[in-house]
Scaffold this active site. Sequence first.
Site, PDB file in Angstrom:
ATOM      1  CB  SER A 120      -0.930  -0.007   1.210  1.00 43.87           C
ATOM      2  OG  SER A 120      -0.187  -0.263   2.371  1.00 43.87           O
ATOM      3  CG  HIS A 142      -2.403  -0.298  -3.685  1.00 43.86           C
ATOM      4  ND1 HIS A 142      -2.605   1.039  -3.442  1.00 43.86           N
ATOM      5  CD2 HIS A 142      -2.758  -0.935  -2.532  1.00 43.86           C
ATOM      6  CE1 HIS A 142      -3.045   1.200  -2.220  1.00 43.86           C
ATOM      7  NE2 HIS A 142      -3.154   0.020  -1.648  1.00 43.86           N
ATOM      8  CD  GLU A 154      -2.485   3.910  -6.201  1.00 45.37           C
ATOM      9  OE1 GLU A 154      -2.559   3.285  -5.119  1.00 45.37           O
ATOM     10  OE2 GLU A 154      -2.341   5.140  -6.252  1.00 45.37           O
ATOM     11  CG  ASN A 192      -2.929   4.244   0.972  1.00 47.56           C
ATOM     12  OD1 ASN A 192      -4.082   4.360   1.382  1.00 47.56           O
ATOM     13  ND2 ASN A 192      -2.387   3.079   0.682  1.00 47.56           N
TER      14      ASN A 192
END
Length: 292
Positions: A120, A142, A154, A192
Amino acid sequence: MSDVTHITVIGAGTMGSGISLTAAMAGIKVCQVDVSQEQLDRAAAYHQKTLGRNVAKERMTQDEADAALGRIGYATETCMASESQFAIEAATENEDLKKKIFSQMVQTYSDTCILATNTSSISITSIADSVGDAADRVIGMHFFNPVPVMKLVEVIKCPATSQDTLDRTMTLSEAMGKTPIAANDHPGFVSNRVLMPMINEAFHAWNDGVAEPEAIDGIMKLGCAFPMGPLRLADLIGLDVCRDIMLVLHNGLGHPDKYQPCEKLVELVEAGRLGNKTGWGVYDYREAAATA
Ligand code: 3HC
């Protein structure tokens, strides 16, 4: 059109077991690896339960569910090593551990196998740097929790990632029913970097007494059309994961105060309140779990 027929998923936690199920439902044979037999058993139970739910909802037939389950092999070391065209690492978010697993992946899988990580926030460049000549086959894939439901992958490329690796990863993601979107390797990537500061700020709002968690989540759900509020989402993701991602942003982006994990978040992690996975995080799920 993807030519991928076999993959290995390393790590059978929430993300790994979701990835393996999603691949199997897309017709791909999967070797689900984990060092812990207990974790593999939990993954198998999750696979059976989710497929059973799909049958009950008439989204698939019992034969299709059985076939999907039959495509998954569970192993504490490895299986389908020579056939695997992708090995997707979904182990704990620890850079040293991931590098160790990647060095084993280079030894175990063929020299055309793509070496993907579901990290992540850990640097793809740093993982690629650790595998020498295999660096062009390293990429970030991801996925989002819950993997069978969330549409995005992602895809993170680093300078060493080859165009062929990127193309094949985009194609596999689509074959798994996902929408891949590529981004460059940078702390927190896109998802994130944007999501975690918002979650962290929700902890600050709680800590500062602006409102209680139910109100914070209610406001953000109804006011911003989120499917769940940021504190409830933090429980789903895992509070330890949220804290660790904030530390990656804090250490990687060079703003001394901006990305510091909120003390309330750190306090709950240190108390072992990690969210859904421990039955207690911001919210307490233990009674609901006992009666489920
Ligand atoms: N596995 C498989 N299916 C699941 C699931 C799981 N773990 N959790 C929920 N589902 C399915 C349910 O079975 C249900 O299917 P149905 O249509 O057959 O009933 C469907 O999803 C909806 O679930 P529920 O009815 O239980 O509840 P909701 O409608 O509230 O949806 C949710 C739950 C899908 C989790 C929704 O609240 C949501 O989308 N929340 C936001 C999730 C999100 O933002 N995830 C990203 C987190 S960030 C991340 O993962 C990146 C990391 O790096 C931090």
